[in-house]
Design an enzyme around this catalytic site. Structure first.
Site, PDB file in Angstrom:
ATOM      1  N   HIS A  35       0.829  -1.204   0.000  1.00 36.96           N
ATOM      2  CA  HIS A  35       0.000   0.000   0.000  1.00 36.96           C
ATOM      3  C   HIS A  35       0.872   1.266   0.000  1.00 36.96           C
ATOM      4  O   HIS A  35       0.610   2.195   0.762  1.00 36.96           O
ATOM      5  CB  HIS A  35      -0.903   0.041   1.243  1.00 36.96           C
ATOM      6  CG  HIS A  35      -1.954  -1.004   1.281  1.00 36.96           C
ATOM      7  ND1 HIS A  35      -2.727  -1.235   2.410  1.00 36.96           N
ATOM      8  CD2 HIS A  35      -2.390  -1.879   0.343  1.00 36.96           C
ATOM      9  CE1 HIS A  35      -3.585  -2.219   2.164  1.00 36.96           C
ATOM     10  NE2 HIS A  35      -3.398  -2.625   0.921  1.00 36.96           N
ATOM     11  N   PRO A  36       1.914   1.364  -0.819  1.00 36.15           N
ATOM     12  CA  PRO A  36       2.762   2.567  -0.764  1.00 36.15           C
ATOM     13  C   PRO A  36       2.016   3.797  -1.271  1.00 36.15           C
ATOM     14  O   PRO A  36       1.288   3.728  -2.264  1.00 36.15           O
ATOM     15  CB  PRO A  36       3.929   2.205  -1.687  1.00 36.15           C
ATOM     16  CG  PRO A  36       3.349   1.235  -2.665  1.00 36.15           C
ATOM     17  CD  PRO A  36       2.360   0.426  -1.877  1.00 36.15           C
TER      18      PRO A  36
END
Length: 284
Positions: free
Chosen positions: A221-222
């Site tokens: 989930h960057p």
């Protein structure tokens, strides 16, 4: 022009194009087209702590480790469109609070009916499940920075996930591990746990934090590396236009100033919708 290469690709492309932190670009002999110190900074993600619980009873480990089991799963999917091959990566999800001080949920649980040492490796040869927990509000910030002028070379990706027991990240990890040992979302009379989270059940807080650091991984989930804002360290404005560059927008998860308290897929769709609406309005 729209740049939508994600929280890793978008800042890398901007930097290679001469847009970013001047000192970094000059280190690689790139001309500074436009100084934007925030490009590639503010990287953060949901830290996932994956635990392995051996259980009494069958899990997908046994089926997937045998050729006969793999063939049976494939045939079930082929003829009936049912079975393990139709399942999502995690079969159970839950949001919870890491303490009783009020406020919204700050941890997210996932439970899978299988286990492995790390992604890409074979499943364990014993029956087990994988409860994992994510810190939904990470406070640390890392960066994405080019390491060469080769566009096909991977950039430097630093998440910087300090797990200080006294800090919010470490405290959240500790509370999550304690919750896991006292039941968590996997509490069930059908699951009889043989051992704790890789032997951490009786360890001190410092040891638990170290274990969390050893077990912690990205949950993919960057966000945040081209963050929206009006200050000198922001990259895009509220219409997703890159500051100082006419006609260029970034439309992906990299524009999030702060990560959402949950999965980032749906919010990224919303960013795309907002960006498309802004583009259409500009055309009119």
């Amino acid at each position: 022009m729209v740049l939508a290469a994600g929280s890793i690709g978008s800042p890398q492309i901007l930097q290679l194009s001469g847009i970013g932190r001047g000192g970094l670009l000059q280190n690689f002999g790139l001309p500074v087209v436009h100084e934007l110190a925030g490009v590639g900074e503010n990287l953060h993600d949901h830290l996932q702590i994956r635990m392995v619980w051996k259980v009494n009873g069958p899990t997908l480990n046994e089926r997937a480790n045998r050729w006969a089991g793999k063939a049976a799963m494939a045939l079930e999917y082929l003829f009936f469109k049912t079975g393990p091959l139709t399942m999502p990566p995690s079969q159970l999800g839950a949001f919870a609070k890491s303490d009783d001080l009020g406020g919204d949920a700050d941890i997210e649980w996932h439970v899978q009916p299988l286990s492995l040492e790390k992604f890409g490796e074979p499943l364990h040869p014993f029956p087990a499940i994988t409860p994992s927990v994510c810190n939904l509000r990470p406070t640390s910030r890392g960066h994405v920075r080019i390491r060469s002028t080769d566009p096909f070379a991977a950039p430097e990706i630093r998440l910087k996930l300090p797990l200080d027991p006294r800090g919010p990240g470490g405290r959240c990890a500790l509370d999550a591990l304690h919750e896991a040992h006292h039941g968590g979302p996997a509490r069930s009379p059908d699951i009889r746990r043989r051992n704790g989270a890789r032997g951490t059940a009786t360890q001190s807080d410092d040891a638990l934090v170290k274990a969390a650091g050893d077990l912690g991984t990205t949950i993919f989930h960057p966000v945040g590396t081209c963050r929206m804002g009006t200050d000198v360290d922001s990259v895009v404005d509220d219409r997703l236009r890159v500051h100082g560059i006419e006609g260029l927008r970034v439309i992906d998860a990299s524009v999030m100033p702060r990560i959402t308290s949950g999965n980032t897929n749906a919010p990224t769709y919303m960013i795309a919708e907002r960006g498309a609406t802004s583009l259409l309005a500009n055309e009119r």
